[in-house]
Each structure stands twice: as structure tokens, then as C-alpha cells.
Design an enzyme around this catalytic site. Structure first.
Site, PDB file in Angstrom:
ATOM      1  N   GLY A  44      42.885  51.014  41.191  1.00  0.00           N
ATOM      2  CA  GLY A  44      41.554  50.695  41.719  1.00  0.00           C
ATOM      3  C   GLY A  44      41.040  51.618  42.799  1.00  0.00           C
ATOM      4  O   GLY A  44      39.830  51.800  42.944  1.00  0.00           O
ATOM      5  N   ASP A  82      41.349  49.834  47.298  1.00  0.00           N
ATOM      6  CA  ASP A  82      39.947  49.458  47.061  1.00  0.00           C
ATOM      7  C   ASP A  82      39.622  48.103  47.679  1.00  0.00           C
ATOM      8  O   ASP A  82      38.526  47.904  48.181  1.00  0.00           O
ATOM      9  CB  ASP A  82      39.611  49.469  45.554  1.00  0.00           C
ATOM     10  CG  ASP A  82      40.537  48.600  44.714  1.00  0.00           C
ATOM     11  OD1 ASP A  82      41.588  48.157  45.228  1.00  0.00           O
ATOM     12  OD2 ASP A  82      40.224  48.359  43.535  1.00  0.00           O
ATOM     13  N   ASP A  89      42.698  41.617  49.492  1.00  0.00           N
ATOM     14  CA  ASP A  89      42.339  40.271  49.043  1.00  0.00           C
ATOM     15  C   ASP A  89      43.326  39.295  49.702  1.00  0.00           C
ATOM     16  O   ASP A  89      43.162  38.945  50.869  1.00  0.00           O
ATOM     17  CB  ASP A  89      42.406  40.285  47.511  1.00  0.00           C
ATOM     18  CG  ASP A  89      41.825  39.054  46.860  1.00  0.00           C
ATOM     19  OD1 ASP A  89      41.363  38.162  47.571  1.00  0.00           O
ATOM     20  OD2 ASP A  89      41.840  38.978  45.624  1.00  0.00           O
ATOM     21  N   LYS A 142      38.231  41.000  51.902  1.00  0.00           N
ATOM     22  CA  LYS A 142      37.840  39.590  51.708  1.00  0.00           C
ATOM     23  C   LYS A 142      38.699  38.743  52.634  1.00  0.00           C
ATOM     24  O   LYS A 142      39.715  38.183  52.207  1.00  0.00           O
ATOM     25  CB  LYS A 142      38.131  39.158  50.263  1.00  0.00           C
ATOM     26  CG  LYS A 142      37.059  39.483  49.260  1.00  0.00           C
ATOM     27  CD  LYS A 142      37.445  38.818  47.943  1.00  0.00           C
ATOM     28  CE  LYS A 142      36.519  39.191  46.831  1.00  0.00           C
ATOM     29  NZ  LYS A 142      36.987  38.665  45.531  1.00  0.00           N
ATOM     30  N   PHE A 199      33.661  37.426  43.014  1.00  0.00           N
ATOM     31  CA  PHE A 199      34.302  38.400  42.126  1.00  0.00           C
ATOM     32  C   PHE A 199      33.390  39.615  41.993  1.00  0.00           C
ATOM     33  O   PHE A 199      32.259  39.508  41.539  1.00  0.00           O
ATOM     34  CB  PHE A 199      34.579  37.779  40.762  1.00  0.00           C
ATOM     35  CG  PHE A 199      35.573  38.585  40.003  1.00  0.00           C
ATOM     36  CD1 PHE A 199      36.925  38.384  40.201  1.00  0.00           C
ATOM     37  CD2 PHE A 199      35.172  39.593  39.141  1.00  0.00           C
ATOM     38  CE1 PHE A 199      37.855  39.167  39.535  1.00  0.00           C
ATOM     39  CE2 PHE A 199      36.088  40.374  38.471  1.00  0.00           C
ATOM     40  CZ  PHE A 199      37.445  40.156  38.677  1.00  0.00           C
ATOM     41  N   VAL A 200      33.901  40.779  42.420  1.00  0.00           N
ATOM     42  CA  VAL A 200      33.072  41.990  42.410  1.00  0.00           C
ATOM     43  C   VAL A 200      33.674  43.062  41.506  1.00  0.00           C
ATOM     44  O   VAL A 200      34.894  43.119  41.324  1.00  0.00           O
ATOM     45  CB  VAL A 200      32.877  42.560  43.835  1.00  0.00           C
ATOM     46  CG1 VAL A 200      31.991  41.652  44.662  1.00  0.00           C
ATOM     47  CG2 VAL A 200      34.205  42.799  44.541  1.00  0.00           C
ATOM     48  N   ASP A 259      37.724  46.494  38.796  1.00  0.00           N
ATOM     49  CA  ASP A 259      37.539  46.153  37.385  1.00  0.00           C
ATOM     50  C   ASP A 259      37.473  44.646  37.156  1.00  0.00           C
ATOM     51  O   ASP A 259      37.896  43.850  37.993  1.00  0.00           O
ATOM     52  CB  ASP A 259      38.711  46.699  36.563  1.00  0.00           C
ATOM     53  CG  ASP A 259      40.003  45.912  36.801  1.00  0.00           C
ATOM     54  OD1 ASP A 259      40.396  45.749  37.980  1.00  0.00           O
ATOM     55  OD2 ASP A 259      40.602  45.441  35.817  1.00  0.00           O
ATOM     56  N   ARG A 300      34.962  49.906  36.111  1.00  0.00           N
ATOM     57  CA  ARG A 300      35.426  50.708  37.255  1.00  0.00           C
ATOM     58  C   ARG A 300      34.489  51.879  37.552  1.00  0.00           C
ATOM     59  O   ARG A 300      34.402  52.339  38.674  1.00  0.00           O
ATOM     60  CB  ARG A 300      36.821  51.277  36.979  1.00  0.00           C
ATOM     61  CG  ARG A 300      37.942  50.238  36.942  1.00  0.00           C
ATOM     62  CD  ARG A 300      39.278  50.952  36.988  1.00  0.00           C
ATOM     63  NE  ARG A 300      40.392  50.164  36.508  1.00  0.00           N
ATOM     64  CZ  ARG A 300      41.144  49.373  37.265  1.00  0.00           C
ATOM     65  NH1 ARG A 300      40.882  49.241  38.536  1.00  0.00           N
ATOM     66  NH2 ARG A 300      42.160  48.714  36.741  1.00  0.00           N
TER      67      ARG A 300
END
Ligand code: PRP
Length: 178
Positions: free
Chosen positions: A43, A99, A102, A130, A151-152, A158, A164
Site C-alpha cells: 500500500g 499508507d 489503523d 485512523k 473505508f477509504v 485498495d 490503488r
């Protein structure tokens, strides 16, 4: 692909401006030093490509691949290092680049792995953060944008391996993933 998007959260212009700011901050922090910049595949490749072109300090690049583990916190399925670094880490200033931060479990795992190899320092830079989702006390030293728990996709991120290559960050229409 654009028809699958609900909303654009971060435009190309916002991303580019923020990355130039991050570049200045990181350059200033490491002034007079060389870094080993470690990108977490897959990512982070888009963010890494733009970030390094905004850095003036000398750097070497290396990659690390960590297993995906979904939302599980079970140690049996906790992130595992699948392919490790080529470079010698001892005595070097390591900057981990990802990237998204989380739960924080991936970064914590990689941070611990690098720390065990006796670097001069380990810092981290993430494109998105996040904070609401965190399951440990990991904090990134630099973060591009703090975002809500949505959700991005895009800019390296992805959904089921897709999206992506979008040059911006957006949210998906629920119909895409329901
Ligand atoms: C994603 C992302 C981070 C990690 C963050 O990787 O790229 O590395 O999850 O999640 P965490 O903070 O909850 O650990 P993923 O496993 O989806 O693989 P990818 O990089 O190939 O998209």
C-alpha cells in the site's frame, strides 16, 4: 472506477501540498544524517514515491512485506514479516513509511523488528491515520492526514486489490462492498 466512489475525501492538490510540508519537516529533523527509508508493501508505494521526491536528505530505500491479517488480534494471526530487509540496520536512522495506521498492529510489529536490530533511531511516517481504530499505543512521528473511521481507497489504498492507482483518496459506495 470513478462510478464506484461515494465521495472524494482528499484531492490530488491537498495530498501534494501536505507531502511537501512533510518533506520539509522530515528534512529538518534529519539534517546532516542519512536515513534508511523502509516502505511497507504494497500500500505504501504511491506515498513513498511522492514523499522521497520531496526529501533532500541522503537516503537509501528498502522494503518490507507484512502479512495481511484482517481485523483479528489473535497472536496466531498477528502480522508476520513475510520478506525482511536487505539492508544492514545496525547504527542507521530508520524511517518506516506506510499508507495507513489503523489498529497500529502492523507498524508496531515492524517497529519492534527493526528495533531488535540495533538501529541508531526508528521513526515512522504514515500517509493516513485512523486514531479511533488503534489497538495499542503506537503513534506515528509524522502523519499526513488524520481521518475518521471510514473505508477509504486510492493513493495506494485498495479494496479487494483494486483502486490503488487513483491519484486521490475517496470513499466507496456501499453497493460496491455490500
Ligand atoms: C494495510 C496497510 C497497513 C496496514 C494497517 O495493509 O497498508 O500496512 O494494513 O493496518 P493496521 O494498522 O491495522 O495494522 P494490508 O495488509 O491491507 O496490505 P497492503 O499494504 O498490501 O494493502
Amino acid at each position: 472506477m470513478k462510478n464506484d466512489l461515494k465521495q472524494i475525501l482528499l484531492t490530488e492538490e491537498q495530498i501534494s501540498l501536505r507531502i511537501s510540508e512533510l518533506g520539509l519537516e522530515i528534512d529538518r529533523h534529519y539534517e546532516g544524517k542519512e536515513i534508511l527509508l523502509v516502505t511497507l508493501l504494497d500500500g505504501a508505494i504511491v506515498f513513498t514515491a511522492d514523499l522521497i521526491r520531496n526529501l533532500s536528505i541522503p537516503l537509501r530505500l528498502d522494503c518490507i512485506r507484512v502479512s495481511s491479517y484482517g481485523d483479528s488480534t489473535d497472536p496466531e494471526t498477528a502480522p508476520r514479516i513475510l520478506s525482511s530487509l536487505k539492508s544492514e540496520v545496525g547504527g542507521r536512522h530508520v524511517l518506516l513509511v506506510d499508507d495507513i495506521l489503523d489498529t497500529g498492529n502492523t507498524m508496531k510489529r515492524v517497529h519492534d523488528e527493526v528495533l531488535a536490530r540495533d538501529p541508531a533511531s526508528v521513526q515512522s511516517c504514515v500517509f493516513l491515520d485512523k486514531p479511533e481504530r488503534r489497538q495499542n499505543d503506537f503513534k506515528a512521528d509524522w502523519s499526513g492526514f488524520s481521518i475518521p473511521d471510514e473505508f477509504v481507497v486510492g493513493y495506494g489504498l485498495d479494496y479487494a486489490g483494486q483502486y490503488r492507482q487513483l491519484p486521490f483518496v475517496g470513499t466507496l459506495k456501499p453497493s460496491v462492498y455490500e
